[in-house]
Design an enzyme around this catalytic site. Structure first.
Site, PDB file in Angstrom:
ATOM      1  N   ASP A 240       0.864  -1.188   0.000  1.00  0.00           N
ATOM      2  CA  ASP A 240       0.000   0.000   0.000  1.00  0.00           C
ATOM      3  C   ASP A 240       0.897   1.235   0.000  1.00  0.00           C
ATOM      4  O   ASP A 240       1.635   1.478   0.951  1.00  0.00           O
ATOM      5  CB  ASP A 240      -0.879  -0.034   1.256  1.00  0.00           C
ATOM      6  CG  ASP A 240      -1.960   1.044   1.264  1.00  0.00           C
ATOM      7  OD1 ASP A 240      -2.001   1.864   0.324  1.00  0.00           O
ATOM      8  OD2 ASP A 240      -2.766   1.061   2.215  1.00  0.00           O
ATOM      9  N   HIS A 320     -12.219   5.662   2.665  1.00  0.00           N
ATOM     10  CA  HIS A 320     -12.255   7.032   3.191  1.00  0.00           C
ATOM     11  C   HIS A 320     -12.232   8.049   2.068  1.00  0.00           C
ATOM     12  O   HIS A 320     -11.742   7.772   0.958  1.00  0.00           O
ATOM     13  CB  HIS A 320     -11.054   7.267   4.123  1.00  0.00           C
ATOM     14  CG  HIS A 320      -9.751   6.831   3.536  1.00  0.00           C
ATOM     15  ND1 HIS A 320      -8.939   7.657   2.774  1.00  0.00           N
ATOM     16  CD2 HIS A 320      -9.111   5.620   3.560  1.00  0.00           C
ATOM     17  CE1 HIS A 320      -7.870   6.991   2.381  1.00  0.00           C
ATOM     18  NE2 HIS A 320      -7.945   5.742   2.842  1.00  0.00           N
TER      19      HIS A 320
END
Length: 479
Positions: A240, A320
């Site tokens: 990530d 998010h």
């Protein structure tokens, strides 16, 4: 008089080219003596010019990364899309390994305004229509298309950051193999990221530290200095990382595994992320996205060592919204059914990420912390310790409100060569960092772990809810 002298050889050269050019063949390159005797005295000059032209042409085709190549290298990792090549970027004129800043391969919005149209525009992401009947008019609305033209600069920055991310991660897929040290992997990936984005402090650079969480660790792990963890064949690793242009962050992740027994876990999470992307859109309730994710994720199971495990959503992890220089901008996208009726809105940017687990599907903070970030709304607190003031000053000018890690603080450039030169390394900073965390200026983000012995997976893409459609910015041919 001089002009006539120059004109005569030119005419003779043209006549010679017309009469004998077809017969020269390979002898022209070899410098055949017979041809030199048969032609006028200017012919050797003609041959010299031809050789120069050929040399120049050859050089342009093979050098500088400007020539486009054919992708040919396959990744070793599992569950990447069929037909994905780690060197896909050579088709855009990139070198292998990649070394040319992406801005030199594509045209940005500023270039287009200045009339520089020699390069293609930054690639557009995957386009999907917004769900809901109330949005059916959007894809063909001329008024909304005009509204998008006003946002072209924003879209260009996001696509720029996305293309950097794609090229960096494809290159990473070529060297992420069993036996590599995680710290070496992260540093190599991050150096490529800095190079391709043409790192320039807060203006453009890495969005956040490279996460390489293993097995039961779901997120927020990157090796600190001295951590010699090595990737093995039986590991399940979540990679990530982010890229940012003027604070516009692309947040994208995938899961690396080599053992085919984990394929159902990876497939479940990948399919769930795509379901979340499909469900997202203008006026969509966040709870509906979470419900769509959970329905797909929990329809899978995986057999490990003779025992069958249901794949569970990690219910306290979410996607998010993303704002300028703000990785978590306020809205959370659940990955399980919830009662959050908050709606997604036009021009919002979201990271749709899902996590699946063979464990309990619930994470807690554990292990040594490596990730930190200055609070976006940090309070003004008078600091008494000189080391704390010095460290905060370094964080403000180097990272701002972007996340950072301890490895970066200990680099010679302290995280950015453009900002600090080669004298930016922070020494004896742990006490000062703890002080900044204690007073609420900086937030620590320890690794997020499920129960030991289980396996977790993650897939993530960044999208923007354009007025006419949603654009999955970080989509690539790999996942």
């Amino acid at each position: 008089m001089a002009a006539e002298d120059e004109e005569k050889p030119k005419k003779e050269e043209e006549e010679a080219a017309e009469n004998g050019g077809a017969d020269d063949g390979d002898n022209d390159e070899e410098g055949d003596d017979g041809a030199g005797v048969a032609a006028a005295g200017d012919v050797p000059k003609k041959k010299k010019k031809k050789k120069k032209k050929k040399k120049k042409k050859s050089s342009a085709a093979g050098g500088g990364g400007t020539a486009k190549g054919t992708p040919s290298l396959k990744a070793e990792g599992r569950m990447l899309n069929e037909g994905s090549f780690t060197d896909y970027y050579v088709a855009h004129g990139q070198t292998e390994p990649p070394s040319i800043p992406v801005v030199d391969l594509f045209r940005g919005e500023d270039d287009a305004k200045n009339g520089n149209n020699n390069l293609p525009p930054f690639p557009e992401g995957e386009i999907q229509e917004h769900p809901l009947e109330s949005n059916s008019h959007r894809i063909s609305s001329a008024e909304l298309r005009q509204a998008e033209r006003l946002q072209s600069d924003l879209y260009s920055k996001l696509r720029h950051a996305s293309e950097v991310h794609r090229q960096v991660r494809h290159h990473a897929q070529s060297f992420i193999k069993p036996g590599i040290k995680l710290v070496e992997m992260c540093e190599r990936l991050e150096e490529t990221n800095r190079k391709l984005v043409r790192e320039h402090g807060l203006e453009r650079g890495i969005g956040f530290p490279t996460g390489c969480s293993l097995n039961h660790v779901a997120a927020h792990y990157t090796p600190n200095c001295g951590d010699d963890t090595v990737l093995t064949y039986d590991d399940v690793m979540k990679v990530d990382f982010g890229t940012q242009i003027d604070g516009r962050i692309i947040d994208c992740a995938w899961t690396v595994s080599f053992n085919p027994k984990y394929d159902p876990l990876l497939e479940a999470v990948k399919a769930a992320t795509n379901a979340g992307i499909k469900a997202a859109g203008i006026d969509v309730r966040l709870c509906d996205v979470g419900e769509a994710v959970q329905e797909v994720m929990e329809s899978y199971e995986v057999e490990l060592d003779g025992k069958t495990y249901p794949v569970k959503c990690i219910r306290n992890l979410n996607g998010h919204s993303i704002g300028p220089y703000q990785i978590h901008a306020g809205k959370s996208v659940p990955i399980v059914k919830s009662d959050d009726v908050t709606k997604m809105e036009e021009n919002e940017i979201f990271a749709i990420e899902t996590f699946g687990s063979t464990g309990r599907g619930y994470i807690v903070e554990d292990m040594e912390c490596s990730h930190y970030m200055k609070n976006f709304h940090a309070p003004h607190v008078p600091l008494r310790l000189p080391r704390s003031k010095k460290l905060l000053g370094h964080i403000n000018k180097t990272f701002g409100t972007l996340a950072f890690c301890r490895r970066w603080l200990e680099r010679d450039d302290g995280g950015s060569f453009v900002v600090n030169g080669s004298r930016g390394a922070q020494e004896k900073y742990m006490g000062a960092l703890k002080n900044l965390c204690d007073v609420g200026i900086v937030q620590a983000y320890p690794p997020l772990c499920d129960v030991k012995g289980c396996y977790t997976a993650q897939y993530e893409h960044t999208l923007i809810l354009r007025p006419t459609c949603k654009e999955v910015l970080s989509r690539g041919d790999d996942f």
